[in-house]
Design an enzyme around this catalytic site. Structure first.
Site, PDB file in Angstrom:
ATOM      1  N   GLU A 228      10.728 -10.636  -5.284  1.00  0.00           N
ATOM      2  CA  GLU A 228       9.775  -9.784  -5.985  1.00  0.00           C
ATOM      3  C   GLU A 228       8.727  -9.414  -4.948  1.00  0.00           C
ATOM      4  OE1 GLU A 228       6.924  -8.114  -7.303  1.00  0.00           O
ATOM      5  OE2 GLU A 228       6.206 -10.025  -8.095  1.00  0.00           O
ATOM      6  N   CYS A 262       0.925  -6.538  -7.269  1.00  0.00           N
ATOM      7  CA  CYS A 262       2.040  -5.682  -6.868  1.00  0.00           C
ATOM      8  C   CYS A 262       2.314  -4.612  -7.918  1.00  0.00           C
ATOM      9  CB  CYS A 262       3.290  -6.525  -6.623  1.00  0.00           C
ATOM     10  SG  CYS A 262       3.781  -7.532  -8.031  1.00  0.00           S
TER      11      CYS A 262
END
Length: 452
Positions: A228, A262
């Site tokens: 990720e 993010c």
């Protein structure tokens, strides 16, 4: 080697940690492999009971854990409390749903009996970031441990205090030694850890460079990996949108955790007809955010976690302005603190458009129409998520297939939810966390075929 965690708001040292030696690291790995033999055989009901207890430990110690998060990486205390509560939620979610997720799947064939079992695989090595120091760990640990695996955590060096507290959560909940261990290690030990026979998979949340390095090592040793990585999410506003609601949502989408996320909205792609109104109202909303002591409940904007991160953001701001972007608000830096900043007239080729900006920087981009908005959105090497604001829900749903990201949110900011799979495409990584998908990432889907 010594590691230090420093409060980015006060500049004072919070903790000092000594790296474990190679021999000590090997003992952690061996203990994890040994613990797996017993833990994997425990009834699922026992594992879910302990997970519920872990959730309760988080709730009971909310203030202590939130304080450590704020001291080590600088987010406002109110956001730290919300993070800990979300960790308790993910524990409760998997405690309630694990039995459904892990039950065997019956499949009709010409066998007398054929089905798929979901068995644990061994030790999962987790390399985790500092920006959500509790949440990133628990969204991996809750499903992975409950499936019967053991876990080893290598956290970011500036949040080793959080890492120690997380290990203590599992101890207080009654997990046996070796099921979840915190490792104080330098990154030069990563290959040795991944190569170890006990480790069967690696999960990493972090930078693109770190993901590429770990993926390479995982491939070398034939270990499964989940990545990720970064994101450059677009927030698209159509002309028919409720602008006030869009601005309110955009403020949170960009400024939560001081923009250090993010999945934060980073590129605001606005139709020409509403560009000026949105920018004006967003500028007003940002200017009203309260910066200050991160331990104060009223504080909404804190410092970035480290000075080098603020330096990098300042460089991206200046380089974008040099290429023609217009400074609409903010733009100044003082040590770890970077003012919430808005840039207008942002276009492809500017750092504020092309790069991930990990901090309170909002890039305003003008689009002639919806098609151009989606074309601009897709001009990114990242693929975590896209938001669209509109009253035309049917048309927005029709556009979902034109988005290559891992998530598509209509009239809401992109966010992680234990009930929904989470992950990206392109340079944002691969694999899925959370929901049933997150539990299935680290199990052996074993086919059983019986013929009488």
């Amino acid at each position: 080697m010594e590691f230090y965690s420093v409060n980015p708001y006060t500049g004072k040292q919070v903790g000092k940690y000594t790296a474990q030696s190679t021999e000590e690291t090997k003992k952690v790995l061996e203990q994890s492999g040994g613990a797996f033999k017993d833990w994997s055989k425990q009834p699922l009901s026992f594992r879910t009971e302990l997970l519920q207890k872990a959730g309760q430990v988080l709730k009971d110690n909310l203030e202590d854990y939130a304080k450590m998060i704020t001291q080590e990486m600088g987010k406002p205390i109110s956001e730290s409390r919300a993070e800990v509560n979300k960790c308790a939620w993910v524990c409760d979610y998997y405690a309630e749903n694990a039995s459904d997720f892990l039950q065997q799947e019956e499949i009709k064939t010409d066998a007398t009996h054929s089905y798929v079992r979901h068995d644990p695989i061994g030790t999962v090595f987790a390399i985790m970031p500092w920006n959500f120091p509790f949440w990133q760990v628990f969204r991996f640990a809750a499903p992975t441990l409950t499936a019967g695996n053991t876990g080893i955590l290598k956290h970011a060096p500036n949040v080793f205090g959080c890492a120690s507290m997380i290990e203590d959560v599992f101890k207080k909940a009654g997990y046996s030694p070796g099921v979840f261990q915190n490792l104080i290690a330098h990154h030069d030990q990563t290959e040795m850890i991944i190569a170890h026979d006990a480790v069967q998979a690696v999960t990493l949340t972090g930078s693109e460079a770190a993901g590429a390095a770990v993926a390479q090592l995982s491939g070398k040793y034939i270990k499964k990996s989940l990545l990720e990585l970064g994101g450059n999410n677009s927030f698209i506003v159509w002309e028919d949108a409720d602008i006030d609601q869009a601005v309110k949502t955009a403020l949170t989408a960009r400024m939560l955790n001081c923009g250090q996320s993010c999945i934060a909205a980073k590129r605001f792609i606005l139709m020409e007809g509403i560009y000026d109104e949105f920018v004006s109202k967003f500028k007003t909303a940002v200017s009203l955010l309260k910066a200050g002591d991160t331990m104060d409940d009223a504080t909404q904007v804190g410092p970035l976690a480290r000075k080098d991160l603020a330096d990098q953001l300042q460089s991206q701001v200046k380089r974008s302005i040099d290429k023609g972007a217009e400074l609409l608000l903010g733009g100044e830096q003082n040590e770890c603190f970077h003012q919430p900043t808005i840039l207008g007239n942002v276009k492809p080729g500017m750092p504020a458009f092309d790069e991930e900006t990990f901090g309170p920087l909002a890039a305003m981009i003008k689009a002639k129409n919806i098609d151009e908005a989606f074309e601009l959105s897709e001009k990114s090497k990242f693929g975590l998520g896209t938001t669209v604001f509109t009253k035309d829900i049917e048309k927005a749903m029709q556009m979902a297939g034109s988005v290559s990201d891992g998530a598509y949110f209509v009239n809401e900011l992109v966010k992680s939810d234990p009930r929904l799979p989470f992950g990206g495409t392109k340079r944002s990584g691969y694999g899925r966390e959370l929901a049933k998908d997150g539990m299935m990432e680290f199990v052996n889907k074993k086919t059983v075929y019986v013929k009488a």
